[in-house]
Design an enzyme around this catalytic site. Structure first.
Site, PDB file in Angstrom:
ATOM      1  N   HIS A 339      43.091 -38.224 -48.404  1.00 39.39           N
ATOM      2  CA  HIS A 339      43.118 -36.820 -47.977  1.00 39.39           C
ATOM      3  C   HIS A 339      43.460 -35.934 -49.185  1.00 39.39           C
ATOM      4  O   HIS A 339      44.469 -36.145 -49.866  1.00 39.39           O
ATOM      5  CB  HIS A 339      44.129 -36.604 -46.850  1.00 39.39           C
ATOM      6  CG  HIS A 339      43.993 -35.235 -46.258  1.00 39.39           C
ATOM      7  ND1 HIS A 339      43.083 -34.947 -45.250  1.00 39.39           N
ATOM      8  CD2 HIS A 339      44.564 -34.059 -46.596  1.00 39.39           C
ATOM      9  CE1 HIS A 339      43.138 -33.646 -44.985  1.00 39.39           C
ATOM     10  NE2 HIS A 339      44.022 -33.086 -45.784  1.00 39.39           N
ATOM     11  N   ALA A 340      42.603 -34.939 -49.438  1.00 37.84           N
ATOM     12  CA  ALA A 340      42.713 -34.157 -50.671  1.00 37.84           C
ATOM     13  C   ALA A 340      44.038 -33.397 -50.752  1.00 37.84           C
ATOM     14  O   ALA A 340      44.535 -32.884 -49.756  1.00 37.84           O
ATOM     15  CB  ALA A 340      41.561 -33.172 -50.759  1.00 37.84           C
ATOM     16  N   HIS A 369      38.852 -25.367 -52.651  1.00 34.32           N
ATOM     17  CA  HIS A 369      40.119 -25.231 -51.917  1.00 34.32           C
ATOM     18  C   HIS A 369      41.282 -25.757 -52.769  1.00 34.32           C
ATOM     19  O   HIS A 369      42.305 -25.077 -52.937  1.00 34.32           O
ATOM     20  CB  HIS A 369      40.031 -25.996 -50.593  1.00 34.32           C
ATOM     21  CG  HIS A 369      41.308 -26.004 -49.815  1.00 34.32           C
ATOM     22  ND1 HIS A 369      41.592 -25.076 -48.834  1.00 34.32           N
ATOM     23  CD2 HIS A 369      42.414 -26.800 -49.910  1.00 34.32           C
ATOM     24  CE1 HIS A 369      42.805 -25.320 -48.346  1.00 34.32           C
ATOM     25  NE2 HIS A 369      43.330 -26.357 -48.976  1.00 34.32           N
ATOM     26  N   GLU A 370      41.116 -26.944 -53.296  1.00 35.61           N
ATOM     27  CA  GLU A 370      42.204 -27.545 -54.083  1.00 35.61           C
ATOM     28  C   GLU A 370      42.480 -26.743 -55.353  1.00 35.61           C
ATOM     29  O   GLU A 370      43.632 -26.545 -55.746  1.00 35.61           O
ATOM     30  CB  GLU A 370      41.885 -29.005 -54.432  1.00 35.61           C
ATOM     31  CG  GLU A 370      41.763 -29.929 -53.218  1.00 35.61           C
ATOM     32  CD  GLU A 370      42.955 -29.861 -52.284  1.00 35.61           C
ATOM     33  OE1 GLU A 370      44.069 -29.570 -52.741  1.00 35.61           O
ATOM     34  OE2 GLU A 370      42.764 -30.066 -51.079  1.00 35.61           O
ATOM     35  N   HIS A 373      44.851 -23.940 -54.899  1.00 37.52           N
ATOM     36  CA  HIS A 373      46.268 -24.322 -55.047  1.00 37.52           C
ATOM     37  C   HIS A 373      46.637 -24.396 -56.529  1.00 37.52           C
ATOM     38  O   HIS A 373      47.686 -23.915 -56.949  1.00 37.52           O
ATOM     39  CB  HIS A 373      46.521 -25.698 -54.417  1.00 37.52           C
ATOM     40  CG  HIS A 373      46.419 -25.733 -52.923  1.00 37.52           C
ATOM     41  ND1 HIS A 373      47.119 -24.874 -52.102  1.00 37.52           N
ATOM     42  CD2 HIS A 373      45.716 -26.541 -52.091  1.00 37.52           C
ATOM     43  CE1 HIS A 373      46.854 -25.163 -50.826  1.00 37.52           C
ATOM     44  NE2 HIS A 373      46.007 -26.160 -50.793  1.00 37.52           N
ATOM     45  N   GLU A 397      47.026 -21.753 -48.844  1.00 35.69           N
ATOM     46  CA  GLU A 397      45.813 -22.389 -48.313  1.00 35.69           C
ATOM     47  C   GLU A 397      44.585 -21.494 -48.415  1.00 35.69           C
ATOM     48  O   GLU A 397      43.455 -21.972 -48.359  1.00 35.69           O
ATOM     49  CB  GLU A 397      46.036 -22.791 -46.850  1.00 35.69           C
ATOM     50  CG  GLU A 397      47.135 -23.813 -46.629  1.00 35.69           C
ATOM     51  CD  GLU A 397      46.929 -25.103 -47.411  1.00 35.69           C
ATOM     52  OE1 GLU A 397      45.766 -25.414 -47.769  1.00 35.69           O
ATOM     53  OE2 GLU A 397      47.937 -25.782 -47.698  1.00 35.69           O
ATOM     54  N   HIS A 498      47.555 -34.792 -40.990  1.00 35.72           N
ATOM     55  CA  HIS A 498      48.757 -33.965 -41.089  1.00 35.72           C
ATOM     56  C   HIS A 498      49.881 -34.369 -40.136  1.00 35.72           C
ATOM     57  O   HIS A 498      51.006 -33.899 -40.292  1.00 35.72           O
ATOM     58  CB  HIS A 498      48.375 -32.494 -40.887  1.00 35.72           C
ATOM     59  CG  HIS A 498      47.368 -32.016 -41.907  1.00 35.72           C
ATOM     60  ND1 HIS A 498      46.064 -32.466 -41.915  1.00 35.72           N
ATOM     61  CD2 HIS A 498      47.481 -31.171 -42.957  1.00 35.72           C
ATOM     62  CE1 HIS A 498      45.412 -31.907 -42.925  1.00 35.72           C
ATOM     63  NE2 HIS A 498      46.238 -31.113 -43.573  1.00 35.72           N
ATOM     64  N   TYR A 508      46.968 -23.271 -41.913  1.00 36.19           N
ATOM     65  CA  TYR A 508      45.505 -23.227 -42.029  1.00 36.19           C
ATOM     66  C   TYR A 508      44.914 -22.206 -41.069  1.00 36.19           C
ATOM     67  O   TYR A 508      43.932 -21.536 -41.384  1.00 36.19           O
ATOM     68  CB  TYR A 508      44.895 -24.607 -41.777  1.00 36.19           C
ATOM     69  CG  TYR A 508      45.430 -25.678 -42.691  1.00 36.19           C
ATOM     70  CD1 TYR A 508      45.073 -25.721 -44.032  1.00 36.19           C
ATOM     71  CD2 TYR A 508      46.314 -26.644 -42.228  1.00 36.19           C
ATOM     72  CE1 TYR A 508      45.576 -26.698 -44.886  1.00 36.19           C
ATOM     73  CE2 TYR A 508      46.816 -27.624 -43.062  1.00 36.19           C
ATOM     74  CZ  TYR A 508      46.449 -27.647 -44.397  1.00 36.19           C
ATOM     75  OH  TYR A 508      46.952 -28.627 -45.226  1.00 36.19           O
TER      76      TYR A 508
HETATM   77  O1  X8Z Z   1      44.195 -30.463 -45.439  1.00 41.14           O
HETATM   78  C1  X8Z Z   1      43.457 -29.620 -45.914  1.00 41.14           C
HETATM   79  C2  X8Z Z   1      43.256 -29.551 -47.421  1.00 41.14           C
HETATM   80  C3  X8Z Z   1      44.476 -29.928 -48.174  1.00 41.14           C
HETATM   81  S1  X8Z Z   1      45.758 -28.759 -48.047  1.00 41.14           S
HETATM   82  C4  X8Z Z   1      42.142 -30.469 -47.823  1.00 41.14           C
HETATM   83  N1  X8Z Z   1      42.765 -28.786 -45.101  1.00 41.14           N
HETATM   84  C5  X8Z Z   1      42.875 -28.863 -43.646  1.00 41.14           C
HETATM   85  C6  X8Z Z   1      42.299 -30.153 -43.112  1.00 41.14           C
HETATM   86  O2  X8Z Z   1      41.578 -30.841 -43.835  1.00 41.14           O
HETATM   87  O3  X8Z Z   1      42.545 -30.475 -41.946  1.00 41.14           O
HETATM   88  C7  X8Z Z   1      41.885 -27.719 -45.525  1.00 41.14           C
HETATM   89  C8  X8Z Z   1      41.433 -27.027 -44.288  1.00 41.14           C
HETATM   90  C9  X8Z Z   1      42.096 -27.688 -43.122  1.00 41.14           C
HETATM   91 ZN    ZN Z   2      45.288 -26.971 -49.023  1.00 40.14          ZN
END
Ligand code: X8Z
Ligand code: ZN
Length: 599
Positions: A339-340, A369-370, A373, A397, A498, A508
């Site tokens: 997960h990024a 997105h990354e 940050h 975010e 998460h 988000y």
């Molecule tokens: O978790 C993330 C990023 C890292 S902060 C990749 N996002 C959420 C997800 O993937 O569920 C970005 C948008 C929503």
């Molecule tokens: Zn993020």
């Protein structure tokens, strides 16, 4: 993980309630205390960051031991600082010190309990859950095993109902293993929240927005109410189209949509089913994935192209160490947390991302997105450590996503990623549909995850009802349903990163609303006239300056100040996202005429 370190280490706690004494045993002034704690925190952070990074990029039993120990030490420090900081509450001090003390008293994602044994257990449970998620895989009856990214690919591309069901269900065989651990986590972190003066962990999470927790609940609800009518239109249309695709027996027109048909493992964004939803077939092809592959983009070139957008705004180039130390390719020989995420190591001097990049448009988006940050980290690099952070977590975010809103057809053409720009109402609708499947579809998902956790933390959803409570909220907010019966032997919330990764999620939801506010403001700075969906700030230094200035504020001021600096507004507001999609909204209303919407 974003912020886990900086907050976990920057705030801390001591168990004694004795007055804070300086080395010479005189009471330490608030200012000296803040300074000392930041210095100590920075020192400790080095070690903790290293342990966490290695754990995330090399999941083994041994790295688990090291990370859990580091986590324990981080919580100990947090606990120490917290208990000292609270003694300064209400004292007279300069505004900067007062802000620093206030930030030290905020709840982190997993606040430290006062009891050392509970802290050790908390750190261990968190390490193990994230590791179990990161190394999870699903083996089918034929004995073929696949990891998450391979399963996601099937969900994105297949249109075979049963195949989709198999992988959807398959990934959900991983999470039951840590359902009990999650329950224990809730107990431990709730204890930490109580020891930090909060009613429970939900109360602590909601206390990070420069308003009271109950005000925040109302504020988030207000934003959801602003955008819900538009979501309902999109839902109605998507359901009708899926019903045509799979048959009304599989997708009934008055029921929630089966969760495995939306092109995404969690039904959180739906852009992968754009081909089924395309309003005008074949108009303005938007297949960026195809172009990236045809032009032999590799992981590094994808990152460099994303970096190029930020530098075009006048923001600095990424340091060489970024490319040396980031993980951008999935290693073949070991488990990693794919997960990024973006990391702020060595006090802003060694920023890194960790992302198992694939050559797709979706991953190209995630790279932006990354980097959002990373640019926050770079811009607030010289602030005192305690002020390093987003104005609130939704700001952090929103930055990279705001940039993505400027990746218009004209921009993509300039980069050689689409052939030609077609300008027509039909082309606009296609483009808007694709983006709405990402941005509008996400909103109820972004909202419901923490609705579930808030109820879990407060005890309103009891441990024996975790899964029932989850699906009730999924249906209420998103209008989707599990495609097969689920029971309390499942742990479907835990199938989303998460939850085991314990990253708050309302950030988000807020980001998806605010990024349109930011885009609008930046386009105004860039002198754009005309519809917002045609604006790209690429190459515009005025917009870049305004963005950079806001980033450089970090969390040194309450977030409305940062919002005002960029947008002139002091509130989050859903009208920018609604206005942006005005053409699509009209189209959806027309398409939905005569349909029975709702579920
Ligand atoms: O978790 C993330 C990023 C890292 S902060 C990749 N996002 C959420 C997800 O993937 O569920 C970005 C948008 C929503
Ligand atoms: Zn993020």
């Amino acid at each position: 993980m974003l912020n886990k370190l900086s907050i976990g280490v920057a705030i801390a706690a001591c168990l004694s309630s004795a007055p804070v004494l300086a080395d010479d045993h005189k009471p330490e002034s608030a200012k000296d205390f803040v300074e000392r704690v930041q210095k100590e925190g920075q020192e400790l952070a080095k070690e903790i960051e290293a342990a966490y990074w290695v754990r995330s990029t090399y999941i083994t039993k041994d790295t688990g031991v090291l990370a859990a120990k580091a986590g324990e030490r981080s919580l100990e420090f947090e606990s120490k600082v917290f208990n000292q900081a609270k003694q300064y509450k209400g004292q007279k001090m300069d505004p900067t010190t007062a802000r620093a003390i206030e930030l030290m008293l905020r709840g982190s994602a997993a606040p430290a309990p006062n009891d050392a044994q509970l802290r050790a257990e908390l750190a261990q449970v968190l390490t193990e859950m994230e590791g179990a998620y990161g190394s999870g895989s699903y083996c089918n009856e034929a004995g073929e095993c696949r990891e998450l990214q391979e399963l996601e690919k099937v969900l994105a591309e297949s249109r075979d109902y049963d195949e989709l069901l198999d992988v959807w269900r398959g990934w959900r065989t991983v999470s039951p293993a840590y359902r009990e651990q999650y329950q224990r986590f809730v107990e431990l972190a709730n204890q930490g929240a109580k020891d930090s003066g909060y009613a429970d962990l939900a109360d602590a999470w909601k206390s990070n927005y420069d308003m009271s927790p109950s005000e925040f609940t109302v504020e988030a609800r207000r934003l959801w109410d602003q955008v819900k009518p538009f979501y309902d239109e999109l839902h109605c249309h998507v359901r009708a189209k899926l019903s045509e695709q799979y048959g009304a027996d599989k997708v009934p027109l008055d029921k929630p949509i089966p969760a495995h048909l939306l092109g995404n493992m969690w039904s959180q964004t739906w852009e992968n089913i754009y081909p089924i939803m395309e309003p005008h077939a074949g108009v303005a092809s938007l297949d960026v994935t195809k172009a990236l592959n045809e032009q032999n983009y590799d992981e590094k070139r994808m990152v460099q192209t994303a970096e190029g957008f930020f530098t075009s705004l006048g923001l600095p180039a990424l340091p060489e160490s970024f490319y040396e130390n980031s993980l951008i390719k999935k290693p073949r020989d070991r488990n990693v947390v794919c997960h990024a995420s973006a990391w702020d190591l060595d006090n802003g001097n060694d920023p890194r991302i960790k992302q198992c990049v694939e050559i797709t448009e979706e991953q190209f988006g995630t790279l932006h997105h990354e980097l959002g940050h990373i640019y926050y980290y770079l811009m607030y690099k010289d602030l005192p450590p305690i002020f390093k952070g987003g104005a609130h977590d939704g700001f952090h975010e929103a930055i990279g996503d705001t940039i993505q809103l400027s990746m218009t057809p004209s921009y993509l053409q300039a980069k050689g990623l689409i052939d030609k720009v077609e300008e027509s109402p039909e082309a606009t609708l296609n483009k808007q549909m694709k983006l709405a499947l990402e941005k509008i579809a996400f909103l109820p998902f972004g909202k419901m995850i923490d609705e579930w956790r808030w109820k879990v933390f407060s005890g309103e959803i009891a441990p024996e009802d975790y899964n029932k409570g989850w699906w009730e909220l999924r249906t209420e907010y998103q209008g989707i349903a599990a495609p097969v019966e689920r029971t309390e032997a499942d742990f479907d919330a835990g199938a989303k990163y998460h939850i085991p990764g314990n990253t708050p999620y309302t950030r988000y939801f807020l980001s998806f609303i605010m990024q349109f506010q930011f885009h609008k403001a930046l386009c105004e700075k860039a002198g754009h006239t005309g519809p917002l969906h045609e604006c790209s700030i690429y190459g515009n230094k005025d917009a870049g300056k305004a963005l950079g200035d806001m980033l450089a504020m970090g969390q040194s001021k309450p977030w409305p100040d940062a919002m005002e600096a960029l947008t002139g507004q002091r509130k989050m507001d859903g009208s920018a996202i609604i206005d942006y999609f005005a053409p699509l909204n009209a189209y959806l209303k027309e398409q939905n005429q005569g349909r029975q919407c709702g579920w």
